[in-house]
Design a protein around this motif. Structure first.
Motif, PDB file in Angstrom:
ATOM      1  N   ALA A 146       0.814  -1.215   0.000  1.00 41.96           N
ATOM      2  CA  ALA A 146       0.000   0.000   0.000  1.00 41.96           C
ATOM      3  C   ALA A 146       0.845   1.261   0.000  1.00 41.96           C
ATOM      4  O   ALA A 146       0.311   2.366  -0.133  1.00 41.96           O
ATOM      5  N   TYR A 147       2.160   1.111   0.148  1.00 35.21           N
ATOM      6  CA  TYR A 147       3.042   2.259   0.311  1.00 35.21           C
ATOM      7  C   TYR A 147       3.934   2.456  -0.905  1.00 35.21           C
ATOM      8  O   TYR A 147       4.499   1.497  -1.441  1.00 35.21           O
ATOM      9  N   SER A 148       4.079   3.687  -1.309  1.00 34.43           N
ATOM     10  CA  SER A 148       5.162   4.017  -2.216  1.00 34.43           C
ATOM     11  C   SER A 148       6.432   4.152  -1.381  1.00 34.43           C
ATOM     12  O   SER A 148       6.372   4.506  -0.195  1.00 34.43           O
ATOM     13  N   MET A 149       7.562   3.840  -1.979  1.00 33.48           N
ATOM     14  CA  MET A 149       8.821   3.769  -1.242  1.00 33.48           C
ATOM     15  C   MET A 149       9.862   4.688  -1.864  1.00 33.48           C
ATOM     16  O   MET A 149       9.873   4.900  -3.080  1.00 33.48           O
ATOM     17  N   GLY A 150      10.719   5.193  -1.020  1.00 35.09           N
ATOM     18  CA  GLY A 150      11.776   6.063  -1.513  1.00 35.09           C
ATOM     19  C   GLY A 150      13.087   5.800  -0.804  1.00 35.09           C
ATOM     20  O   GLY A 150      13.112   5.210   0.281  1.00 35.09           O
ATOM     21  N   TRP A 151      14.149   6.208  -1.444  1.00 30.74           N
ATOM     22  CA  TRP A 151      15.482   6.187  -0.849  1.00 30.74           C
ATOM     23  C   TRP A 151      16.044   7.600  -0.891  1.00 30.74           C
ATOM     24  O   TRP A 151      15.917   8.300  -1.902  1.00 30.74           O
ATOM     25  N   PHE A 152      16.647   7.984   0.215  1.00 28.65           N
ATOM     26  CA  PHE A 152      17.300   9.273   0.332  1.00 28.65           C
ATOM     27  C   PHE A 152      18.698   9.026   0.877  1.00 28.65           C
ATOM     28  O   PHE A 152      18.988   7.960   1.417  1.00 28.65           O
ATOM     29  N   ARG A 153      19.565  10.003   0.755  1.00 29.49           N
ATOM     30  CA  ARG A 153      20.898   9.876   1.325  1.00 29.49           C
ATOM     31  C   ARG A 153      21.331  11.211   1.916  1.00 29.49           C
ATOM     32  O   ARG A 153      20.887  12.273   1.483  1.00 29.49           O
ATOM     33  N   GLN A 154      22.210  11.091   2.892  1.00 27.27           N
ATOM     34  CA  GLN A 154      22.702  12.291   3.569  1.00 27.27           C
ATOM     35  C   GLN A 154      24.185  12.139   3.828  1.00 27.27           C
ATOM     36  O   GLN A 154      24.609  11.236   4.557  1.00 27.27           O
ATOM     37  N   ALA A 155      24.961  13.023   3.238  1.00 31.02           N
ATOM     38  CA  ALA A 155      26.401  13.085   3.478  1.00 31.02           C
ATOM     39  C   ALA A 155      26.659  14.075   4.612  1.00 31.02           C
ATOM     40  O   ALA A 155      25.833  14.965   4.856  1.00 31.02           O
ATOM     41  N   PRO A 156      27.775  13.957   5.299  1.00 27.02           N
ATOM     42  CA  PRO A 156      28.076  14.877   6.416  1.00 27.02           C
ATOM     43  C   PRO A 156      28.015  16.328   5.982  1.00 27.02           C
ATOM     44  O   PRO A 156      28.605  16.711   4.967  1.00 27.02           O
ATOM     45  N   GLY A 157      27.260  17.124   6.731  1.00 30.23           N
ATOM     46  CA  GLY A 157      27.148  18.543   6.441  1.00 30.23           C
ATOM     47  C   GLY A 157      26.147  18.896   5.367  1.00 30.23           C
ATOM     48  O   GLY A 157      25.959  20.071   5.061  1.00 30.23           O
ATOM     49  N   ASN A 158      25.513  17.865   4.806  1.00 35.30           N
ATOM     50  CA  ASN A 158      24.547  18.107   3.721  1.00 35.30           C
ATOM     51  C   ASN A 158      23.130  17.806   4.182  1.00 35.30           C
ATOM     52  O   ASN A 158      22.909  17.139   5.184  1.00 35.30           O
ATOM     53  N   GLU A 159      22.188  18.275   3.411  1.00 34.39           N
ATOM     54  CA  GLU A 159      20.799  17.941   3.655  1.00 34.39           C
ATOM     55  C   GLU A 159      20.522  16.529   3.143  1.00 34.39           C
ATOM     56  O   GLU A 159      21.320  15.944   2.418  1.00 34.39           O
ATOM     57  N   ARG A 160      19.376  16.011   3.529  1.00 34.06           N
ATOM     58  CA  ARG A 160      18.956  14.696   3.053  1.00 34.06           C
ATOM     59  C   ARG A 160      18.439  14.851   1.626  1.00 34.06           C
ATOM     60  O   ARG A 160      17.484  15.575   1.376  1.00 34.06           O
ATOM     61  N   ASP A 161      19.077  14.159   0.708  1.00 36.20           N
ATOM     62  CA  ASP A 161      18.777  14.297  -0.708  1.00 36.20           C
ATOM     63  C   ASP A 161      18.036  13.077  -1.245  1.00 36.20           C
ATOM     64  O   ASP A 161      18.319  11.938  -0.857  1.00 36.20           O
ATOM     65  N   PHE A 162      17.156  13.332  -2.173  1.00 32.82           N
ATOM     66  CA  PHE A 162      16.417  12.276  -2.850  1.00 32.82           C
ATOM     67  C   PHE A 162      17.350  11.448  -3.728  1.00 32.82           C
ATOM     68  O   PHE A 162      18.236  12.002  -4.395  1.00 32.82           O
ATOM     69  N   VAL A 163      17.145  10.131  -3.728  1.00 33.95           N
ATOM     70  CA  VAL A 163      17.909   9.233  -4.585  1.00 33.95           C
ATOM     71  C   VAL A 163      16.999   8.565  -5.604  1.00 33.95           C
ATOM     72  O   VAL A 163      17.218   8.674  -6.802  1.00 33.95           O
TER      73      VAL A 163
END
Length: 126
Positions: free
Chosen positions: A30-47
């Motif tokens: 029932a859920y759409s799924m996503g992956w994000f990533r976050q490098a040190p000092g950066n915001e969480r970015d969409f993958v």
């Protein structure tokens, strides 16, 4: 829904890695799924993101052509296959689940996701 990400590690540039995100607690399909990533000092970015059915997928420009997201609703698991890894891919990777039917630009917004896994570290050396 509870999410458990795994599969991170240390890789050399050019290598491949497949992460996994196992879901429990609610109807995964029932859920759409996503992956994000976050490098040190950066915001969480969409993958990458994938619709509940798996028919629609979305990618950040930085990973398009290198990463492939898929899901197995029978196993309650979503996978990003990451090929041709680059040092710039080094980050903590998070999986997320959304009760919304995210599409297009909506799939890229962290605020559209209600549930998050704990993250798994991916380090790519040059």
């Amino acid at each position: 829904v509870q999410l458990q990400a795994s599969g991170g590690g240390l890789m050399q540039a050019g290598g491949s890695l497949r992460l996994s995100c196992a879901a429990s607690g609610r109807t995964f399909s029932a859920y759409s799924m996503g992956w994000f990533r976050q490098a040190p000092g950066n915001e969480r970015d969409f993958v990458a993101a994938i619709s509940w059915s798996g028919v629609s997928t979305y990618y950040a420009d930085s990973v398009k052509g290198r990463f492939t997201i898929s899901r197995d609703n029978a196993k309650n698991t979503v996978y990003p296959q990451m090929n041709s890894l680059e040092p710039e891919d080094t980050a903590v990777y998070y999986c997320a689940a959304s009760a919304y039917g995210n599409s297009g630009s909506y799939s890229r917004q962290p605020s559209r996701y209600q549930y998050w896994g704990q993250g798994t570290q991916v380090t790519v050396s040059s």
